[in-house]
Scaffold this motif. Structure first.
Motif, mmCIF file in Angstrom:
data_model
loop_
_atom_site.group_PDB
_atom_site.id
_atom_site.type_symbol
_atom_site.label_atom_id
_atom_site.label_comp_id
_atom_site.label_asym_id
_atom_site.label_seq_id
_atom_site.Cartn_x
_atom_site.Cartn_y
_atom_site.Cartn_z
ATOM 1 N N VAL A 92 29.595 48.428 36.358
ATOM 2 C CA VAL A 92 30.419 47.745 37.357
ATOM 3 C C VAL A 92 31.400 48.763 37.939
ATOM 4 C CG1 VAL A 92 32.022 45.867 37.824
ATOM 5 C CG2 VAL A 92 30.295 45.590 36.042
ATOM 6 N N THR A 93 31.427 48.873 39.256
ATOM 7 C CA THR A 93 32.385 49.738 39.938
ATOM 8 C C THR A 93 33.203 48.901 40.913
ATOM 9 O OG1 THR A 93 30.932 51.670 39.779
ATOM 10 C CG2 THR A 93 32.668 51.750 41.432
ATOM 11 N N VAL A 94 34.516 49.045 40.841
ATOM 12 C CA VAL A 94 35.421 48.317 41.732
ATOM 13 C C VAL A 94 36.215 49.331 42.550
ATOM 14 C CG1 VAL A 94 37.326 46.684 41.885
ATOM 15 C CG2 VAL A 94 35.626 46.446 40.056
ATOM 16 N N ASP A 95 36.131 49.198 43.869
ATOM 17 C CA ASP A 95 36.858 50.076 44.773
ATOM 18 C C ASP A 95 37.689 49.203 45.705
ATOM 19 O OD1 ASP A 95 37.830 51.904 46.582
ATOM 20 O OD2 ASP A 95 35.915 52.900 46.942
ATOM 21 N N ALA A 96 38.999 49.182 45.470
ATOM 22 C CA ALA A 96 39.897 48.368 46.296
ATOM 23 C C ALA A 96 40.912 49.244 47.021
ATOM 24 C CB ALA A 96 40.609 47.340 45.417
ATOM 25 N N ARG A 97 40.562 50.499 47.271
ATOM 26 C CA ARG A 97 41.490 51.416 47.915
ATOM 27 C C ARG A 97 41.853 50.988 49.321
ATOM 28 N NH1 ARG A 97 38.401 56.960 46.632
ATOM 29 N NH2 ARG A 97 36.633 55.520 46.840
ATOM 30 N N ALA A 98 41.000 50.195 49.964
ATOM 31 C CA ALA A 98 41.286 49.742 51.326
ATOM 32 C C ALA A 98 42.457 48.768 51.387
ATOM 33 C CB ALA A 98 40.040 49.070 51.920
ATOM 34 N N LEU A 99 42.882 48.227 50.245
ATOM 35 C CA LEU A 99 43.952 47.235 50.235
ATOM 36 C C LEU A 99 45.344 47.859 50.229
ATOM 37 C CD1 LEU A 99 42.577 44.591 47.710
ATOM 38 C CD2 LEU A 99 42.597 44.463 50.204
ATOM 39 N N GLY A 100 45.442 49.147 50.036
ATOM 40 C CA GLY A 100 46.754 49.763 49.944
ATOM 41 C C GLY A 100 47.302 49.684 48.526
ATOM 42 N N LYS A 101 48.562 49.320 48.389
ATOM 43 C CA LYS A 101 49.216 49.309 47.085
ATOM 44 C C LYS A 101 48.672 48.185 46.211
ATOM 45 C CE LYS A 101 52.175 50.326 43.844
ATOM 46 N NZ LYS A 101 51.945 51.503 42.975
ATOM 47 N N VAL A 102 48.049 48.572 45.107
ATOM 48 C CA VAL A 102 47.461 47.617 44.160
ATOM 49 C C VAL A 102 48.176 47.769 42.819
ATOM 50 C CG1 VAL A 102 45.384 47.151 42.779
ATOM 51 C CG2 VAL A 102 45.209 47.441 45.264
ATOM 52 N N THR A 103 48.533 46.648 42.213
ATOM 53 C CA THR A 103 49.252 46.681 40.937
ATOM 54 C C THR A 103 48.387 46.305 39.743
ATOM 55 O OG1 THR A 103 50.034 44.397 41.216
ATOM 56 C CG2 THR A 103 51.425 46.162 42.108
ATOM 57 N N ARG A 104 47.233 45.680 39.976
ATOM 58 C CA ARG A 104 46.407 45.250 38.845
ATOM 59 C C ARG A 104 44.993 44.962 39.324
ATOM 60 N NH1 ARG A 104 47.268 39.759 35.412
ATOM 61 N NH2 ARG A 104 46.080 40.288 33.551
ATOM 62 N N ILE A 105 44.017 45.311 38.475
ATOM 63 C CA ILE A 105 42.615 44.974 38.727
ATOM 64 C C ILE A 105 42.059 44.328 37.460
ATOM 65 C CG2 ILE A 105 40.300 45.867 39.220
ATOM 66 C CD1 ILE A 105 41.611 48.185 40.713
ATOM 67 N N VAL A 106 41.427 43.166 37.617
ATOM 68 C CA VAL A 106 40.811 42.468 36.486
ATOM 69 C C VAL A 106 39.321 42.328 36.760
ATOM 70 C CG1 VAL A 106 40.767 40.364 35.090
ATOM 71 C CG2 VAL A 106 42.936 41.185 36.048
ATOM 72 N N ILE A 107 38.492 42.786 35.828
ATOM 73 C CA ILE A 107 37.046 42.609 35.901
ATOM 74 C C ILE A 107 36.666 41.506 34.932
ATOM 75 C CG2 ILE A 107 34.795 43.690 35.525
ATOM 76 C CD1 ILE A 107 36.097 46.379 36.158
ATOM 77 N N ARG A 142 31.327 49.748 32.029
ATOM 78 C CA ARG A 142 30.080 49.063 31.678
ATOM 79 C C ARG A 142 30.436 47.870 30.813
ATOM 80 N NH1 ARG A 142 27.462 54.578 29.353
ATOM 81 N NH2 ARG A 142 28.934 53.961 27.717
ATOM 82 N N ILE A 143 29.820 46.715 31.097
ATOM 83 C CA ILE A 143 30.145 45.511 30.359
ATOM 84 C C ILE A 143 28.878 44.852 29.807
ATOM 85 C CG2 ILE A 143 32.150 45.149 31.825
ATOM 86 C CD1 ILE A 143 30.671 42.786 33.119
ATOM 87 N N LYS A 144 29.076 43.876 28.916
ATOM 88 C CA LYS A 144 27.981 43.086 28.357
ATOM 89 C C LYS A 144 27.871 41.765 29.105
ATOM 90 C CE LYS A 144 29.676 44.785 23.925
ATOM 91 N NZ LYS A 144 30.646 44.393 22.878
ATOM 92 N N LEU A 145 26.663 41.244 29.196
ATOM 93 C CA LEU A 145 26.446 39.922 29.785
ATOM 94 C C LEU A 145 25.701 39.050 28.786
ATOM 95 C CD1 LEU A 145 25.422 40.525 33.508
ATOM 96 C CD2 LEU A 145 27.689 40.097 32.555
ATOM 97 N N ASP A 146 26.178 37.828 28.607
ATOM 98 C CA ASP A 146 25.520 36.928 27.664
ATOM 99 C C ASP A 146 24.538 35.988 28.340
ATOM 100 O OD1 ASP A 146 25.736 36.861 24.811
ATOM 101 O OD2 ASP A 146 26.264 34.741 24.974
ATOM 102 N N GLN A 147 24.581 35.921 29.672
ATOM 103 C CA GLN A 147 23.651 35.098 30.434
ATOM 104 C C GLN A 147 23.833 35.415 31.907
ATOM 105 O OE1 GLN A 147 24.822 30.865 30.904
ATOM 106 N NE2 GLN A 147 26.520 31.362 29.512
ATOM 107 N N ARG A 148 23.033 34.773 32.752
ATOM 108 C CA ARG A 148 23.214 34.915 34.194
ATOM 109 C C ARG A 148 24.603 34.413 34.563
ATOM 110 N NH1 ARG A 148 22.268 31.639 38.906
ATOM 111 N NH2 ARG A 148 21.670 32.952 40.686
#
Length: 263
Positions: A66-81, A106-112
């Motif tokens: 999983v890759t999260v790119d939120a640089r377009a938002l400017g000042k970010v204080t927290r990201i939760v996956i 990288r994360i685990k998935l237990d189902q769809r």
């Protein structure tokens, strides 16, 4: 009495003032539940400026990139996956202190399930994006490979990492050897890395993460820090058993493999 009743009518419970989350474009049965717990009534919007890169199909339900790119938002204080239908929904809570709004793991998935990123900007608004991922299931309820091999204790806390410099900052990749037990496997208690920090040579924190058991075994993270040109980066981690791990990455001459120290 009439005045008291009139005043009482004007008092609105705080819960009533909280904003209801918007309708979920993914149609998840758990969206309202997670939104209520995560956002606490703060404003929420689904935002294409939050780029969540992940495969549509989990070929290995124990390791979903999983890759999260939120640089377009400017000042970010927290990201939760988080993954809506996982028994341990939240995977990572990332605070980019002197870093860009970018994190990969990288994360685990237990189902769809839908896999999402929720990004909090400095104005108090949560920006959410994500997608459904198909998975065979069982990623959270099967023992990690190191448990099967029986060598997990021999490598516990080993750290590897490197730094690459670019025009807008330093890309840091690091990984820690750890079984990341979820507690959902019979006779194996929950045991996982719970916190990771990165600091500069002067001790100033650059990035901080809270990590949960739904992150894959031997957790790996890629971050984008603000420009760092000298000194070493100090990496520290702590697990739920109270063990602390530390190592360093060269910020001046990367890439370099880091040696870990256990204390």
């Amino acid at each position: 009495m009439r005045k008291l009743l009139s005043l009482a009518a004007l008092i609105v419970p705080a819960a009533a003032l909280a904003e209801a989350p918007p309708a979920d474009p993914l149609g998840s049965p758990m969206w309202a539940h997670h939104a209520g717990k995560l956002f606490g009534g703060a404003p929420v919007m689904f935002d294409p400026q939050v780029k969540v890169d992940l495969p549509m199909l989990a070929e290995n339900q124990h390791v979903l990139p999983v890759t999260v790119d939120a640089r377009a938002l400017g000042k970010v204080t927290r990201i939760v996956i988080f993954a809506d239908l996982n028994p341990i929904p939240i995977a990572v809570e990332y605070t980019p202190l002197a870093a860009h709004a970018f994190v990969a793991t990288r994360i685990k998935l237990d189902q769809r399930t839908p896999v999402r990123a929720a990004v909090l900007t400095a104005d108090g608004v949560w920006h959410v994006a994500g997608a459904w991922v198909d998975a065979a299931g069982g990623g959270c309820s099967a023992p990690p490979l190191s448990r099967v091999r029986g060598d997990w204790a021999d490598h516990l806390g080993e750290l590897r990492g490197a730094v690459w410099h670019g025009a807008d900052g330093a890309r840091v990749r690091l990984s820690l050897r750890h079984p990341m037990d979820t507690g959902l496997v019979e006779n194996i208690a929950a045991y996982n890395i719970e916190q990771v920090t990165i600091a500069d040579a002067q001790g100033a924190l650059l990035a901080r993460m809270v990590v949960h058991g739904s992150v894959s075994e031997d957790p790996a993270f890629t971050l984008m820090l603000a420009p760092v040109t000298s000194g070493d980066l100090a990496v520290r981690a702590r697990d739920t058993g109270g063990m602390e791990f530390s190592g360093s990455l060269s910020a001046a001459s990367g890439p370099r493999i880091a040696a870990a120290t256990l204390r």
